[in-house]
Write a protein that holds these residues in place. Structure first.
Motif, PDB file in Angstrom:
ATOM      1  N   THR A   1       0.912  19.031 -30.926  1.00 15.97           N
ATOM      2  CA  THR A   1      -0.516  18.864 -31.144  1.00 15.97           C
ATOM      3  C   THR A   1      -1.081  17.889 -30.113  1.00 15.97           C
ATOM      4  O   THR A   1      -0.330  17.227 -29.385  1.00 15.97           O
ATOM      5  N   LYS A   2      -2.398  17.783 -30.106  1.00 14.86           N
ATOM      6  CA  LYS A   2      -3.072  16.832 -29.219  1.00 14.86           C
ATOM      7  C   LYS A   2      -2.585  15.411 -29.490  1.00 14.86           C
ATOM      8  O   LYS A   2      -2.382  14.622 -28.568  1.00 14.86           O
ATOM      9  N   HIS A   3      -2.359  15.087 -30.756  1.00 17.17           N
ATOM     10  CA  HIS A   3      -1.924  13.735 -31.124  1.00 17.17           C
ATOM     11  C   HIS A   3      -0.518  13.428 -30.585  1.00 17.17           C
ATOM     12  O   HIS A   3      -0.239  12.302 -30.168  1.00 17.17           O
ATOM     13  N   THR A   4       0.347  14.431 -30.591  1.00 19.52           N
ATOM     14  CA  THR A   4       1.692  14.250 -30.026  1.00 19.52           C
ATOM     15  C   THR A   4       1.599  13.993 -28.524  1.00 19.52           C
ATOM     16  O   THR A   4       2.272  13.109 -27.990  1.00 19.52           O
ATOM     17  N   VAL A   5       0.756  14.763 -27.846  1.00 18.87           N
ATOM     18  CA  VAL A   5       0.565  14.588 -26.401  1.00 18.87           C
ATOM     19  C   VAL A   5       0.036  13.187 -26.108  1.00 18.87           C
ATOM     20  O   VAL A   5       0.524  12.503 -25.200  1.00 18.87           O
ATOM     21  N   ILE A   6      -0.929  12.723 -26.891  1.00 12.11           N
ATOM     22  CA  ILE A   6      -1.490  11.378 -26.700  1.00 12.11           C
ATOM     23  C   ILE A   6      -0.406  10.319 -26.888  1.00 12.11           C
ATOM     24  O   ILE A   6      -0.291   9.381 -26.095  1.00 12.11           O
ATOM     25  N   THR A   7       0.406  10.463 -27.925  1.00  7.71           N
ATOM     26  CA  THR A   7       1.494   9.512 -28.177  1.00  7.71           C
ATOM     27  C   THR A   7       2.461   9.475 -26.998  1.00  7.71           C
ATOM     28  O   THR A   7       2.850   8.400 -26.526  1.00  7.71           O
ATOM     29  N   MET A   8       2.839  10.657 -26.509  1.00 10.97           N
ATOM     30  CA  MET A   8       3.779  10.710 -25.390  1.00 10.97           C
ATOM     31  C   MET A   8       3.154  10.120 -24.125  1.00 10.97           C
ATOM     32  O   MET A   8       3.820   9.403 -23.380  1.00 10.97           O
ATOM     33  N   LEU A   9       1.879  10.393 -23.872  1.00 10.62           N
ATOM     34  CA  LEU A   9       1.208   9.825 -22.702  1.00 10.62           C
ATOM     35  C   LEU A   9       1.133   8.302 -22.799  1.00 10.62           C
ATOM     36  O   LEU A   9       1.306   7.607 -21.793  1.00 10.62           O
ATOM     37  N   ASN A  10       0.879   7.781 -23.988  1.00 10.25           N
ATOM     38  CA  ASN A  10       0.858   6.326 -24.174  1.00 10.25           C
ATOM     39  C   ASN A  10       2.220   5.715 -23.863  1.00 10.25           C
ATOM     40  O   ASN A  10       2.310   4.652 -23.243  1.00 10.25           O
ATOM     41  N   ARG A  11       3.283   6.365 -24.300  1.00 13.64           N
ATOM     42  CA  ARG A  11       4.637   5.876 -24.006  1.00 13.64           C
ATOM     43  C   ARG A  11       4.917   5.911 -22.510  1.00 13.64           C
ATOM     44  O   ARG A  11       5.464   4.962 -21.940  1.00 13.64           O
ATOM     45  N   LEU A  12       4.555   7.029 -21.880  1.00  9.48           N
ATOM     46  CA  LEU A  12       4.780   7.164 -20.441  1.00  9.48           C
ATOM     47  C   LEU A  12       3.951   6.164 -19.649  1.00  9.48           C
ATOM     48  O   LEU A  12       4.415   5.606 -18.657  1.00  9.48           O
ATOM     49  N   ASP A  13       2.736   5.911 -20.104  1.00 10.88           N
ATOM     50  CA  ASP A  13       1.872   4.920 -19.454  1.00 10.88           C
ATOM     51  C   ASP A  13       2.486   3.529 -19.579  1.00 10.88           C
ATOM     52  O   ASP A  13       2.530   2.769 -18.614  1.00 10.88           O
ATOM     53  N   ALA A  14       2.991   3.191 -20.762  1.00  6.55           N
ATOM     54  CA  ALA A  14       3.607   1.875 -20.981  1.00  6.55           C
ATOM     55  C   ALA A  14       4.840   1.685 -20.106  1.00  6.55           C
ATOM     56  O   ALA A  14       5.139   0.565 -19.685  1.00  6.55           O
ATOM     57  N   LYS A  15       5.544   2.766 -19.815  1.00  2.58           N
ATOM     58  CA  LYS A  15       6.734   2.693 -18.964  1.00  2.58           C
ATOM     59  C   LYS A  15       6.379   2.672 -17.482  1.00  2.58           C
ATOM     60  O   LYS A  15       7.239   2.431 -16.646  1.00  2.58           O
ATOM     61  N   GLY A  16       5.135   2.973 -17.162  1.00  2.00           N
ATOM     62  CA  GLY A  16       4.734   3.032 -15.755  1.00  2.00           C
ATOM     63  C   GLY A  16       5.016   4.377 -15.115  1.00  2.00           C
ATOM     64  O   GLY A  16       5.015   4.502 -13.903  1.00  2.00           O
ATOM     65  N   ALA A  17       5.258   5.405 -15.923  1.00  2.00           N
ATOM     66  CA  ALA A  17       5.568   6.728 -15.391  1.00  2.00           C
ATOM     67  C   ALA A  17       4.312   7.541 -15.095  1.00  2.00           C
ATOM     68  O   ALA A  17       4.338   8.449 -14.265  1.00  2.00           O
ATOM     69  N   VAL A  18       3.216   7.249 -15.786  1.00  2.00           N
ATOM     70  CA  VAL A  18       1.943   7.931 -15.538  1.00  2.00           C
ATOM     71  C   VAL A  18       0.827   6.902 -15.472  1.00  2.00           C
ATOM     72  O   VAL A  18       0.976   5.771 -15.932  1.00  2.00           O
ATOM     73  N   ALA A  19      -0.281   7.336 -14.898  1.00  2.00           N
ATOM     74  CA  ALA A  19      -1.498   6.526 -14.876  1.00  2.00           C
ATOM     75  C   ALA A  19      -2.661   7.477 -15.116  1.00  2.00           C
ATOM     76  O   ALA A  19      -2.508   8.694 -14.996  1.00  2.00           O
ATOM     77  N   TYR A  20      -3.793   6.932 -15.455  1.00  2.00           N
ATOM     78  CA  TYR A  20      -4.960   7.780 -15.632  1.00  2.00           C
ATOM     79  C   TYR A  20      -6.188   7.114 -15.039  1.00  2.00           C
ATOM     80  O   TYR A  20      -6.213   5.925 -14.786  1.00  2.00           O
ATOM     81  N   ARG A  21      -7.170   7.953 -14.788  1.00  2.88           N
ATOM     82  CA  ARG A  21      -8.491   7.481 -14.413  1.00  2.88           C
ATOM     83  C   ARG A  21      -9.487   8.251 -15.260  1.00  2.88           C
ATOM     84  O   ARG A  21      -9.193   9.348 -15.738  1.00  2.88           O
ATOM     85  N   GLU A  22     -10.633   7.667 -15.453  1.00  2.00           N
ATOM     86  CA  GLU A  22     -11.667   8.334 -16.230  1.00  2.00           C
ATOM     87  C   GLU A  22     -12.283   9.429 -15.389  1.00  2.00           C
ATOM     88  O   GLU A  22     -12.727   9.197 -14.271  1.00  2.00           O
ATOM     89  N   GLY A  23     -12.287  10.646 -15.895  1.00  2.00           N
ATOM     90  CA  GLY A  23     -12.925  11.762 -15.217  1.00  2.00           C
ATOM     91  C   GLY A  23     -14.360  11.877 -15.683  1.00  2.00           C
ATOM     92  O   GLY A  23     -14.895  10.965 -16.335  1.00  2.00           O
ATOM     93  N   GLU A  24     -14.991  13.001 -15.385  1.00  2.00           N
ATOM     94  CA  GLU A  24     -16.371  13.214 -15.815  1.00  2.00           C
ATOM     95  C   GLU A  24     -16.477  13.172 -17.335  1.00  2.00           C
ATOM     96  O   GLU A  24     -17.374  12.573 -17.878  1.00  2.00           O
ATOM     97  N   ARG A  25     -15.542  13.865 -18.007  1.00  2.00           N
ATOM     98  CA  ARG A  25     -15.611  13.940 -19.461  1.00  2.00           C
ATOM     99  C   ARG A  25     -14.349  13.449 -20.158  1.00  2.00           C
ATOM    100  O   ARG A  25     -14.349  13.234 -21.364  1.00  2.00           O
TER     101      ARG A  25
END
Length: 160
Positions: free
Chosen positions: A69-93
């Motif tokens: 689900t979307k919530h699982t993806v968000i949880t995994m992205l948060n973990r990856l972000d905390a590890k320094g494996a991913v980063a994000y920037r704010e897009g248009e939406r």
């Protein structure tokens, strides 16, 4: 370390450049090993195929494969972000996520972890185990022999 970057419209260009610089620095640096769980690998594979992606895009790509689900993806992205494996920037939406480490480096680190943990750092034992268990095609054998002949031999004390 890759950090999440948010920005106001007035600082959009500055922060986009900062975001790209952070990704490039992380990708080029020799920063610490990032241990990825099997589920984190699944999400990283989608990002390595195409980046950047939003949470909605990632969910659409992974739901048919694993039922996430979307919530699982968000949880995994948060973990990856905390590890320094991913980063994000704010897009248009929505936030746009990108990897901070190349797939080849992550794969090599996982291989070295396996080699050290299971085979005590001895490459010959790893190769022997795989060849005996799975067999080898003639093409794989020829490729491996050519690689071995081209590769310089290291001294025994250099192994680890």
């Amino acid at each position: 370390m890759c950090l999440p970057i948010g920005y106001s419209k007035s600082r959009k260009i500055h922060n986009l450049v900062f975001y790209e610089n952070m990704l490039q620095m992380r990708r080029l640096s020799g920063m610490e090993h990032i241990q990825l769980s099997p589920n984190e690998w699944k999400l990283m594979e989608l990002l390595w195929e195409k980046e950047p992606q939003t949470i909605t895009q990632l969910t659409a790509g992974i739901r048919p494969l694993y039922g996430w689900t979307k919530h699982t993806v968000i949880t995994m992205l948060n973990r990856l972000d905390a590890k320094g494996a991913v980063a994000y920037r704010e897009g248009e939406r929505a936030r746009l996520y990108a990897t901070c480490i190349p797939r080849e480096r992550a794969a090599m680190e996982e291989t070295e972890t396996l080699l050290n943990r299971v085979y005590g750092g001895r490459l010959g034992l790893l190769v022997n185990a795989f060849v005996q268990q799975k067999g080898i095609t003639e093409e794989e054998r020829d490729s491996l022999l050519a690689l071995l002949q081209e590769t310089p031999v290291r001294k025994e004390e250099d192994q680890t």
